[in-house]
Enzyme design. Structure first.
Site, PDB file in Angstrom:
ATOM      1  N   ASN B 135       0.842  -1.192   0.000  1.00  0.00           N
ATOM      2  CA  ASN B 135       0.000   0.000   0.000  1.00  0.00           C
ATOM      3  C   ASN B 135       0.880   1.247   0.000  1.00  0.00           C
ATOM      4  OD1 ASN B 135      -1.603   2.167   0.609  1.00  0.00           O
ATOM      5  ND2 ASN B 135      -2.820   1.136   2.168  1.00  0.00           N
ATOM      6  N   CYS B 138      -2.250   5.235   0.352  1.00  0.00           N
ATOM      7  CA  CYS B 138      -3.137   5.916   1.297  1.00  0.00           C
ATOM      8  C   CYS B 138      -2.711   7.387   1.428  1.00  0.00           C
ATOM      9  CB  CYS B 138      -3.058   5.210   2.638  1.00  0.00           C
ATOM     10  SG  CYS B 138      -4.236   5.836   3.817  1.00  0.00           S
ATOM     11  N   CYS B 346     -36.380  14.744 -31.382  1.00  0.00           N
ATOM     12  CA  CYS B 346     -36.148  16.023 -30.696  1.00  0.00           C
ATOM     13  C   CYS B 346     -37.370  16.453 -29.895  1.00  0.00           C
ATOM     14  CB  CYS B 346     -35.809  17.099 -31.734  1.00  0.00           C
ATOM     15  SG  CYS B 346     -35.611  18.736 -30.996  1.00  0.00           S
ATOM     16  N   CYS B 352     -29.191  22.112 -26.813  1.00  0.00           N
ATOM     17  CA  CYS B 352     -28.094  22.066 -27.786  1.00  0.00           C
ATOM     18  C   CYS B 352     -27.828  23.473 -28.322  1.00  0.00           C
ATOM     19  CB  CYS B 352     -28.431  21.109 -28.928  1.00  0.00           C
ATOM     20  SG  CYS B 352     -29.951  21.523 -29.817  1.00  0.00           S
ATOM     21  N   CYS B 356     -24.347  25.486 -27.961  1.00  0.00           N
ATOM     22  CA  CYS B 356     -23.563  25.813 -29.144  1.00  0.00           C
ATOM     23  C   CYS B 356     -23.513  27.324 -29.380  1.00  0.00           C
ATOM     24  CB  CYS B 356     -24.136  25.099 -30.368  1.00  0.00           C
ATOM     25  SG  CYS B 356     -23.045  25.217 -31.801  1.00  0.00           S
ATOM     26  N   CYS B 382     -17.702  19.317 -32.357  1.00  0.00           N
ATOM     27  CA  CYS B 382     -17.088  19.208 -31.026  1.00  0.00           C
ATOM     28  C   CYS B 382     -17.782  18.190 -30.135  1.00  0.00           C
ATOM     29  CB  CYS B 382     -17.059  20.572 -30.344  1.00  0.00           C
ATOM     30  SG  CYS B 382     -18.691  21.152 -29.837  1.00  0.00           S
ATOM     31  N   CYS B 385     -23.160  19.361 -28.240  1.00  0.00           N
ATOM     32  CA  CYS B 385     -24.622  19.218 -28.334  1.00  0.00           C
ATOM     33  C   CYS B 385     -25.048  17.796 -28.009  1.00  0.00           C
ATOM     34  CB  CYS B 385     -25.114  19.624 -29.719  1.00  0.00           C
ATOM     35  SG  CYS B 385     -24.260  18.790 -31.075  1.00  0.00           S
TER      36      CYS B 385
HETATM   37  C1  LIG Z   1     -12.967   3.592   3.766  1.00  0.00           C
HETATM   38  C2  LIG Z   1     -11.861   3.215   2.874  1.00  0.00           C
HETATM   39  C3  LIG Z   1     -10.722   2.654   3.399  1.00  0.00           C
HETATM   40  C4  LIG Z   1      -9.697   2.278   2.561  1.00  0.00           C
HETATM   41  N1  LIG Z   1      -8.607   1.688   3.112  1.00  0.00           N
HETATM   42  C5  LIG Z   1      -7.618   1.247   2.314  1.00  0.00           C
HETATM   43  C6  LIG Z   1      -6.538   0.518   2.838  1.00  0.00           C
HETATM   44  O1  LIG Z   1      -6.466   0.246   4.020  1.00  0.00           O
HETATM   45  N2  LIG Z   1      -5.576   0.110   1.996  1.00  0.00           N
HETATM   46  C7  LIG Z   1      -5.637   0.347   0.664  1.00  0.00           C
HETATM   47  O2  LIG Z   1      -4.753  -0.085  -0.056  1.00  0.00           O
HETATM   48  N3  LIG Z   1      -6.654   1.042   0.118  1.00  0.00           N
HETATM   49  C8  LIG Z   1      -7.645   1.481   0.927  1.00  0.00           C
HETATM   50  N4  LIG Z   1      -8.723   2.125   0.360  1.00  0.00           N
HETATM   51  C9  LIG Z   1      -8.739   2.383  -1.087  1.00  0.00           C
HETATM   52  C10 LIG Z   1      -9.489   1.301  -1.850  1.00  0.00           C
HETATM   53  O3  LIG Z   1      -8.862   0.049  -1.700  1.00  0.00           O
HETATM   54  C11 LIG Z   1      -9.569   1.627  -3.342  1.00  0.00           C
HETATM   55  O4  LIG Z   1      -8.288   1.715  -3.872  1.00  0.00           O
HETATM   56  C12 LIG Z   1     -10.300   2.911  -3.631  1.00  0.00           C
HETATM   57  O5  LIG Z   1     -11.382   3.058  -2.758  1.00  0.00           O
HETATM   58  C13 LIG Z   1     -10.789   3.020  -5.076  1.00  0.00           C
HETATM   59  O6  LIG Z   1     -11.725   2.027  -5.401  1.00  0.00           O
HETATM   60  P1  LIG Z   1     -13.330   2.264  -5.398  1.00  0.00           P
HETATM   61  O7  LIG Z   1     -13.613   3.430  -6.264  1.00  0.00           O
HETATM   62  O8  LIG Z   1     -13.901   0.969  -5.896  1.00  0.00           O
HETATM   63  O9  LIG Z   1     -13.722   2.514  -3.987  1.00  0.00           O
HETATM   64  C14 LIG Z   1      -9.769   2.504   1.179  1.00  0.00           C
HETATM   65  C15 LIG Z   1     -10.930   3.062   0.659  1.00  0.00           C
HETATM   66  C16 LIG Z   1     -11.974   3.403   1.482  1.00  0.00           C
HETATM   67  C17 LIG Z   1     -13.228   3.981   0.906  1.00  0.00           C
END
Ligand SMILES: Cc1cc2nc3c(=O)[nH]c(=O)nc-3n(C[C@H](O)[C@H](O)[C@H](O)COP(=O)(O)O)c2cc1C
Ligand SMILES: Cc1cc2nc3c(=O)[nH]c(=O)nc-3n(C[C@H](O)[C@H](O)[C@H](O)COP(=O)(O)OP(=O)(O)OC[C@H]3O[C@@H](n4cnc5c(N)ncnc54)[C@H](O)[C@@H]3O)c2cc1C
Ligand code: SF4
Lengths: 440, 433
Positions: B135, B138, B346, B352, B356, B382, B385
């Protein structure tokens, strides 16, 4: 001169030809893809969802709605049909307002439930339009089961048995399979011959032979069926109709509502179907409502539905009552029929007002009628059936009757509401129990 | 029903849907129920050194909703597991023993020194787990202590710790990357250079979900204060998809297995990650929003899609969209389209036109009776619309056939491919070969 709504007596062609198509069009038109996705988006995917518990077949409703929301209505249909092989018909005919949709948490929160019935139809229609039958048969067991009655109970039972590898023969006294799906349900709930299409689709599983025109008690006996098969399932519904027990009940113009409805459902051309100018329907259930509404839609001028107790005691749901009112049916409550007047043909029905305990009040009213429909309930018909519990066949929770090797379910069996979906649940569950008893 | 079994860096699971390291995977009770509900694998909630960390005792989560309270984004200030290491290890061993066919990967975060990693890796190996995930993502709390994204943001650290893990453990090593960085390819390269078996991404994104305008404090608010948290859920999917694609299409990183994470909520989201090169997906917010059962839709949906496409294994989908992800300069400038409004569809809302007329190229006309039509001589294609139209399929983009004159430029549409690198306006253009 052409007949109109004003023409007295019982006559056909009261409306302009195009009115018939319009009047008998789909009550709830199908959702298109966008509407379905928007409707699906409202589902909260509740935990241990109350709608599932409220469905007699316990369809995983949140899951199928999520599958619609994510663009896989075919997968949604499988989720539905897995539990309820007549999920297509149930989507059209279930009184959802007293079942799943009544239990929906959004009904509680906003008085506007998720449209479960219409979403179910969207999913099942999508799959069936593709001609896909997603179930296959297990390896053959060599066991043979007789199913009597090709209504929802019998069909659901037969399909599940076939899926488990048994060979099934369905016997039905009518010319067409489907039971009340084919002969009873209001025409505007199941348009375009859906009942037969659904039966054809269901039979695609294979291993099911349907023999129509074969009546238990006339062409078949329970003893002989038992001797020729490893198990028997009875899904014969309620073939008889309760009588009013009135003076003048034999007058011309008075008939059973179910016969009128059956005739209507089988009519190729509704403009050829005669209906009275002043129609009186006696009863307070779904059959009474359906007869009244369809009489009105056929062009009757006055349709009065008369029920002997108060509105809240009517078997027809508030939704059904409102539907009838919106089509112009007059609902009279707390009035019991006492006599049918007329000279040969019926002219008036006389009612006495009653209190909620049916005690007469001494006040009477005569309602003009050239056609009267009896709709005070159906009853079990037949001799030599297994033991009864009250007026229906006694069964265990798994559908076992008092006779070894004979199961029963649907309207003919005691317990449960007389609904299509309940019949499906009971037929399915009996099949599982038959399967267990056959393969040990 | 298609076969969804997957083999991700030698770790087998019944389907490609794993629960990401987070509260859903914080204990035996959850993980057993998750497997029963259908999840193919889990990455156990991140373990750390004892004594366990502590979490705040006020709200940990903030959210962004749609008008109907549909949860679009979730933000959290939770730290790693707050349970003793021993407890987690015992539970991991028990669950793995009972679910040998499901994947259990253990997420780890300990201080950046070799002994700490060596010690914890040995303990994890004893559980029988299938692999470890580092990890480095975080973004709150742990990063203040020099761990999590504080490691993930420094490629040298990423490489160093990965090397230690490969040296001291025989388990497959997945390096979980933080998106709180400018160029995701750098830490991915570092992970690869350190010997990682795979990368997983994304972890959560630094965020404040809202401000309480009476307390004048960020949400979630704890005793009148708030700290930035990690954002996840449906809202982050586009960011995650791009980062996955960047790694998948970079020649030096080609072949580095990817576990896709970030906003996976439906089978379709998962399929998109797979198509962009992820070998499986991890899910957190969808499970936290809807419960474990949500995986059933992912399974049925992916299966139906694969059947319709004729794919017999998930591998056939993995990476299928990668070759089509290119640099801007490679896009075909001879591909000329015009917006088309289907008058039958429509509903005459005029969105739109507003879009535009006010913000684009004045290429939609509006008549007295509210008929909206595209002026080809102005339309630059682009797509705005299309994007703002409330009716799906009402406005579409139609390609002008070669040989037609584009009324906007007056030029004849060519049917050959020509991109910016050879365009006359490009000061650095190179001659076509
Ligand atoms: C409440 C919470 C706690 C999390 N704790 C961890 C964790 O302990 N370790 C980790 O690698 N990712 C942690 N994550 C990240 C998730 O594993 C994940 O990467 C992230 O939420 C994106 O995925 P999602 O959009 O499906 O939630 C946490 C996410 C949430 C919401
Ligand atoms: C007019 C009307 C409207 C209704 N509308 C609704 C509705 O909107 N929604 C809803 O949920 N429910 C409705 N119901 C109730 C619903 O139709 C029944 O509950 C359901 O059809 C019961 O299924 P079943 O299989 O038990 O019996 P049935 O559908 O009655 O089928 C029984 C079958 O057995 C055959 N059979 C009978 N006796 C014999 C015999 N001796 N030998 C061989 N075959 C035999 C019959 O020909 C028939 O095909 C309605 C009922 C009626 C009468
Ligand atoms: S989800 Fe559970 S733990 Fe969290 S605040 Fe609500 S009740 Fe408390």
């Amino acid at each position: 001169m052409k007949d109109t709504a004003l023409t007295p007596g019982i006559t056909a062609g009261r409306l302009e030809p195009r009115d018939y198509a319009e009047n008998f069009a789909d009550l709830h038109p199908p959702l298109d893809r966008h509407e379905a996705v928007v409707a699906a988006d409202r589902c909260y995917f509740c935990h241990d969802a109350p709608c599932i518990t409220a469905c007699p077949t316990e369809i995983d409703i949140p899951l199928f709605i999520r599958q619609i929301a994510t663009g896989t209505p075919e997968a949604a249909a499988e989720t539905i049909l897995d539990q309820n092989i007549l999920g297509g018909m149930c989507a059209r005919v279930c009184p959802t307002e007293t079942l799943c949709e009544e239990a929906c948490v959004r009904e509680l929160a906003e008085g506007k439930p998720v449209e479960i019935g219409r979403l179910q139809r969207y999913a099942t229609d999508t799959l069936m339009d593709r001609g896909v039958h997603p179930f296959t048969r297990a390896a053959p067991t060599g066991k043979r089961v007789a199913v009597v009655g090709a209504g929802p109970a019998g069909l659901a039972c037969a399909h599940r048995l076939a899926m488990r590898g048994h060979d099934v023969t369905i016997f039905d006294g009518h010319d067409k399979p489907g039971g009340l799906n084919e002969y009873g349900i209001a025409a505007y709930k199941t348009v375009e011959d859906f009942a037969q299409d659904e039966v054809d689709w269901l039979l695609k599983i294979g291993g099911i032979t349907v023999e129509t025109g074969k009546r238990l008690g006339r062409d078949l006996s329970l003893g002989a069926l038992k001797a020729d098969h490893d198990a028997v399932f009875l899904g014969i519904g309620l073939g008889g109709v309760n009588a009013l027990g009135l003076d003048g009940e034999d007058r011309a113009g008075l008939r059973d509502a179910v016969d009128f409805i059956a005739e209507l459902r089988q009519a190729d051309d509704l403009s050829q179907l005669p209906v009275g100018r002043d129609v009186v329907v006696i009863g307070g259930g779904m059959t009474a409502i359906d007869a009244a509404v369809q009489a009105k839609l056929l062009g009757a001028l006055n349709v009065t539905l008369v029920y002997r107790r108060g509105r809240e005691r009517m078997n027809a749901s508030v939704y059904e009552q409102d539907l009838a009112a919106s089509k112009g049916v007059t609902i009279v409550t707390n009035a019991s029929p006492v006599a049918v007047h007329g000279n040969g043909a019926v002219r008036e029905v006389e009612f006495e007002y009653t209190d909620d305990d049916l005690a007469p009040t001494g006040q009477r009213v005569r309602i003009p009628a050239d056609q009267v429909f009896r709709a005070i309930g159906q009853k079990l018909q037949g001799d030599g059936l297994p033991d009864l519990d009250g007026r229906k066949i006694r069964v265990t929770a798994a559908g076992r009757t008092s006779v070894e090797g004979v199961w029963a379910g649907g309207d003919c069996a005691a317990g449960g509401d007389d609904l299509t979906v309940t019949a499906v649940a009971e037929g399915r569950d009996a099949a599982e129990d038959i399967h267990k008893s056959l393969v040990g | 029903m298609a076969n969804l079994e997957t083999d991700f860096i030698g770790i087998k699971s019944p389907n490609p849907f794993w629960l990401a390291s987070a509260p859903p995977t914080d204990k035996e009770y959850n993980v057993r129920r998750a497997f029963e509900a259908g999840w193919g694998g889990v990455v156990w909630k991140t373990l750390g050194e004892d004594p366990p960390i502590v979490n705040v005792n006020g709200p940990r989560y903030g959210a962004v909703w749609g008008a109907d309270r549909q949860l679009l984004g979730l933000n959290n200030i939770e730290l790693i597991t707050d349970r003793p290491l021993e407890t987690n290890l015992e539970e991991i061993a028990r669950v793995k023993r009972d679910y040998p066919d499901h994947a259990i990967v253990v997420s780890l975060m300990v201080p950046v020194n070799e002994d700490s990693w060596k010690a914890v890796l040995r303990r994890v190996e004893e559980t029988g787990a299938d692999g470890v995930e580092l990890n480095f993502g975080c973004p709150h709390g742990m990063s203040e202590r020099g761990m999590g994204s504080a490691v993930g943001q420094v490629p040298d650290y990423v490489q160093q710790v990965t090397e230690w893990c490969k040296t001291h453990s025989s388990l497959p090593v997945i390096v979980k990357l933080t998106p709180n960085i400018t160029d995701i390819r750098k830490p991915a390269q570092a992970a690869k250079d350190g010997g990682a078996d795979a990368v997983s991404l994304i972890n959560t994104i630094n965020s404040i979900t809202g401000v309480d305008l009476d307390l004048f404090a960020p949400e979630p608010t704890i005793d009148g204060q708030g700290a930035h948290g990690g954002y996840c859920g449906p809202a982050v999917k586009p960011i995650a998809l791009n980062m996955v694609a960047e790694i998948a299409r970079t020649p030096d990183l080609r072949g580095l297995p990817i576990s896709g994470i970030g906003g996976v909520t439906t089978w379709r989201d998962a399929a998109e990650f797979l198509a962009l090169g992820a070998g499986n997906v991890q899910v957190c917010t969808a499970a936290m929003t809807y419960g474990f059962k949500v995986v059933q839709e992912m399974i049925s949906g992916l299966s139906q899609y694969m059947d319709e496409k004729g794919f017999t294994s998930v591998d056939e989908l993995v990476g299928r969209a990668v070759p089509q992800v290119v640099d801007w300069k490679d896009l075909n400038l001879n591909y000329v389209t015009k917006a088309r409004i289907d008058q039958d569809l429509c509903i005459k809302c005029g969105r739109c036109y507003a879009a535009c007329e006010d913000t684009s190229h004045q290429a939609i006309s509006m008549s007295e009776d509210r008929t909206f039509e595209v002026i080809d001589a102005e339309c630059v294609a682009c797509n705005l619309c299309v994007n703002v139209c409330p009716v799906e399929g009402c406005i579409t983009m139609e390609r002008l056939a070669a040989g037609q004159v584009d009324p906007r430029t007056g030029a004849v549409v060519q049917d050959d491919y020509a991109n910016w690198t050879t365009h006359p306006n490009n000061p650095a253009k190179c001659a076509a070969e």
